[in-house]
Structure formats: structure tokens, C-alpha cells
Design a protein around this motif. Structure first.
Motif, mmCIF file in Angstrom:
data_model
loop_
_atom_site.group_PDB
_atom_site.id
_atom_site.type_symbol
_atom_site.label_atom_id
_atom_site.label_comp_id
_atom_site.label_asym_id
_atom_site.label_seq_id
_atom_site.Cartn_x
_atom_site.Cartn_y
_atom_site.Cartn_z
ATOM 1 N N ASP A 117 0.836 -1.204 0.000
ATOM 2 C CA ASP A 117 0.000 0.000 0.000
ATOM 3 C C ASP A 117 0.874 1.259 0.000
ATOM 4 O OD1 ASP A 117 -2.531 1.315 0.054
ATOM 5 O OD2 ASP A 117 -2.209 1.718 2.186
ATOM 6 N N ASN A 118 1.942 1.253 0.809
ATOM 7 C CA ASN A 118 2.847 2.407 0.833
ATOM 8 C C ASN A 118 3.555 2.591 -0.499
ATOM 9 O OD1 ASN A 118 2.174 3.128 3.393
ATOM 10 N ND2 ASN A 118 3.986 2.275 4.351
ATOM 11 N N ARG A 119 3.939 1.491 -1.153
ATOM 12 C CA ARG A 119 4.579 1.597 -2.468
ATOM 13 C C ARG A 119 3.606 2.196 -3.473
ATOM 14 N NH1 ARG A 119 9.179 -0.361 -5.180
ATOM 15 N NH2 ARG A 119 10.015 -0.007 -3.109
ATOM 16 N N SER A 120 2.366 1.756 -3.405
ATOM 17 C CA SER A 120 1.351 2.282 -4.323
ATOM 18 C C SER A 120 1.140 3.786 -4.107
ATOM 19 C CB SER A 120 0.037 1.526 -4.112
ATOM 20 O OG SER A 120 -0.960 2.061 -4.928
ATOM 21 N N LYS A 121 1.043 4.194 -2.851
ATOM 22 C CA LYS A 121 0.869 5.622 -2.548
ATOM 23 C C LYS A 121 2.110 6.414 -2.949
ATOM 24 C CE LYS A 121 -2.305 4.925 1.297
ATOM 25 N NZ LYS A 121 -2.457 4.929 2.763
ATOM 26 N N ASN A 174 8.728 23.337 -6.854
ATOM 27 C CA ASN A 174 8.511 23.250 -5.399
ATOM 28 C C ASN A 174 7.482 22.185 -5.068
ATOM 29 O OD1 ASN A 174 10.390 25.153 -4.589
ATOM 30 N ND2 ASN A 174 8.925 26.848 -4.693
ATOM 31 N N GLU A 175 6.432 22.131 -5.868
ATOM 32 C CA GLU A 175 5.404 21.108 -5.653
ATOM 33 C C GLU A 175 5.984 19.720 -5.943
ATOM 34 O OE1 GLU A 175 2.453 21.500 -4.325
ATOM 35 O OE2 GLU A 175 1.781 19.430 -4.575
ATOM 36 N N ALA A 176 6.768 19.617 -7.006
ATOM 37 C CA ALA A 176 7.399 18.326 -7.334
ATOM 38 C C ALA A 176 8.314 17.878 -6.198
ATOM 39 C CB ALA A 176 8.177 18.449 -8.636
ATOM 40 N N LEU A 177 9.101 18.809 -5.684
ATOM 41 C CA LEU A 177 10.002 18.489 -4.571
ATOM 42 C C LEU A 177 9.203 17.961 -3.381
ATOM 43 C CD1 LEU A 177 12.889 18.604 -3.327
ATOM 44 C CD2 LEU A 177 12.366 20.935 -2.648
ATOM 45 N N TYR A 178 8.113 18.650 -3.061
ATOM 46 C CA TYR A 178 7.259 18.221 -1.947
ATOM 47 C C TYR A 178 6.717 16.811 -2.192
ATOM 48 C CZ TYR A 178 3.171 17.787 1.024
ATOM 49 O OH TYR A 178 2.246 17.310 1.911
ATOM 50 N N ARG A 179 6.251 16.552 -3.414
ATOM 51 C CA ARG A 179 5.662 15.228 -3.733
ATOM 52 C C ARG A 179 6.698 14.119 -3.625
ATOM 53 N NH1 ARG A 179 0.226 15.459 -3.201
ATOM 54 N NH2 ARG A 179 -0.354 17.559 -3.819
ATOM 55 N N TRP A 180 7.912 14.391 -4.084
ATOM 56 C CA TRP A 180 8.938 13.343 -4.038
ATOM 57 C C TRP A 180 9.465 13.150 -2.620
ATOM 58 C CZ3 TRP A 180 10.961 15.876 -9.053
ATOM 59 C CH2 TRP A 180 10.168 15.440 -10.124
ATOM 60 N N GLN A 181 9.466 14.204 -1.820
ATOM 61 C CA GLN A 181 9.803 14.030 -0.401
ATOM 62 C C GLN A 181 8.748 13.147 0.270
ATOM 63 O OE1 GLN A 181 10.007 18.194 0.646
ATOM 64 N NE2 GLN A 181 12.246 18.146 0.789
ATOM 65 N N LYS A 182 7.504 13.403 -0.057
ATOM 66 C CA LYS A 182 6.403 12.599 0.487
ATOM 67 C C LYS A 182 6.551 11.141 0.038
ATOM 68 C CE LYS A 182 2.411 12.922 2.626
ATOM 69 N NZ LYS A 182 2.411 13.200 4.035
ATOM 70 N N ALA A 183 6.935 10.945 -1.216
ATOM 71 C CA ALA A 183 7.091 9.585 -1.752
ATOM 72 C C ALA A 183 8.145 8.795 -0.976
ATOM 73 C CB ALA A 183 7.450 9.638 -3.230
ATOM 74 N N VAL A 184 9.293 9.426 -0.662
ATOM 75 C CA VAL A 184 10.326 8.689 0.074
ATOM 76 C C VAL A 184 9.937 8.491 1.540
ATOM 77 C CG1 VAL A 184 12.186 9.342 -1.506
ATOM 78 C CG2 VAL A 184 11.799 10.685 0.556
ATOM 79 N N GLU A 185 9.108 9.383 2.066
ATOM 80 C CA GLU A 185 8.599 9.172 3.426
ATOM 81 C C GLU A 185 7.672 7.958 3.455
ATOM 82 O OE1 GLU A 185 8.400 13.907 4.520
ATOM 83 O OE2 GLU A 185 6.642 12.677 4.912
ATOM 84 N N LEU A 186 6.827 7.849 2.441
ATOM 85 C CA LEU A 186 5.882 6.728 2.383
ATOM 86 C C LEU A 186 6.597 5.398 2.169
ATOM 87 C CD1 LEU A 186 3.118 8.382 0.197
ATOM 88 C CD2 LEU A 186 2.825 7.539 2.536
ATOM 89 N N ASP A 187 7.617 5.418 1.310
ATOM 90 C CA ASP A 187 8.338 4.185 1.008
ATOM 91 C C ASP A 187 9.825 4.496 0.837
ATOM 92 O OD1 ASP A 187 9.319 1.780 0.193
ATOM 93 O OD2 ASP A 187 7.967 1.545 -1.511
ATOM 94 N N PRO A 188 10.571 4.463 1.930
ATOM 95 C CA PRO A 188 12.006 4.785 1.860
ATOM 96 C C PRO A 188 12.818 3.801 1.021
ATOM 97 C CG PRO A 188 11.221 4.731 4.134
ATOM 98 C CD PRO A 188 10.110 4.207 3.287
ATOM 99 N N SER A 189 12.236 2.707 0.595
ATOM 100 C CA SER A 189 12.972 1.720 -0.215
ATOM 101 C C SER A 189 12.696 1.873 -1.710
ATOM 102 C CB SER A 189 12.604 0.299 0.228
ATOM 103 O OG SER A 189 11.257 0.016 -0.102
#
Length: 120
Positions: free
Chosen positions: A25-29, A47-62
Motif C-alpha cells: 500500500d505504501n509503495r502504491s501511494k 517546489n510542488e514536485a520536490l514536496y511530492r517526491w519528499q512525500k514519496a520517500v517518506e511513504l516508502d524509503p525503499s
């Protein structure tokens, strides 16, 4: 006693299945965040892209692709130390990924050349 062992094993299996489902589920999000980040970056909203990709690594650090995109965003924003760390994390997670390797090599080449010119 056997019944207790059976219940313990069943509980362990249920926990493992639950953890696997949570990771999926985290990988999907995380993938959703990466895709959205790509769309907004293509429209110049870094800036929005940076925020989204930071969120992505928070959701799935792998998730190596998320780290790669985060590195690109840091690079775009002139945050070169953070870009370097993000590229290195992406390569640590997926050392055989040629796209990440190419991005990192190009980043290093440009970054090293810029440092030599500025005398740093």
C-alpha cells in the motif's frame, strides 16, 4: 499446548501478511506521489514536485525511483549536497539501475566541473 502453538504461528502469519500488505500500500501511494510530481515538474512547478517526491520517500524509503526524482528536484533547486545524498540512496537501493546511474554520473560531472571553476 499444541493449540497455543498453532495460535501463535497463525498470529505470526497474519502479522507478516499485514506487514506485506502495508508495504504494498505504501509503495502504491509512493508511486502516486512520484507520478504527480513528474506531472507538476513538467509544468515547471518544482517546489510542488520536490514536496511530492519528499512525500514519496517518506511513504516508502525503499523506492529508488522516488529517491532519484528527489535528487533531480534538489539538483534543480541548487541543493547539491542533498541531491548527492538522494542519488547515493537511490543507487544504494538499486545499484544496477542505469537511469539512476546516468543521472548521478551527469550530476557529478557538472557538479565537479562547477566546483573546479569556482575554486571550491
Amino acid at each position: 499446548m499444541r493449540r497455543l502453538i498453532f495460535l501463535s504461528v497463525a498470529a505470526c502469519i497474519a502479522l507478516a501478511a499485514s506487514a506485506t500488505a502495508a508495504r504494498a500500500d505504501n509503495r502504491s501511494k509512493s508511486k502516486e506521489q512520484v507520478e504527480f510530481g513528474i506531472q507538476v515538474a513538467q509544468n515547471g512547478l518544482w517546489n510542488e514536485a520536490l514536496y511530492r517526491w519528499q512525500k514519496a520517500v517518506e511513504l516508502d524509503p525503499s523506492y529508488s525511483a522516488a529517491w532519484n526524482n528527489l535528487a533531480i528536484a534538489y539538483e534543480h533547486e541548487g541543493k547539491f549536497e542533498q541531491a548527492k545524498k538522494a542519488y547515493e540512496k537511490a543507487l544504494e537501493l538499486d545499484p544496477k539501475n542505469l537511469l539512476i546511474r546516468q543521472n548521478y554520473d551527469l550530476f557529478k560531472e557538472i557538479n565537479d566541473r562547477t566546483k573546479r571553476r569556482s575554486g571550491k
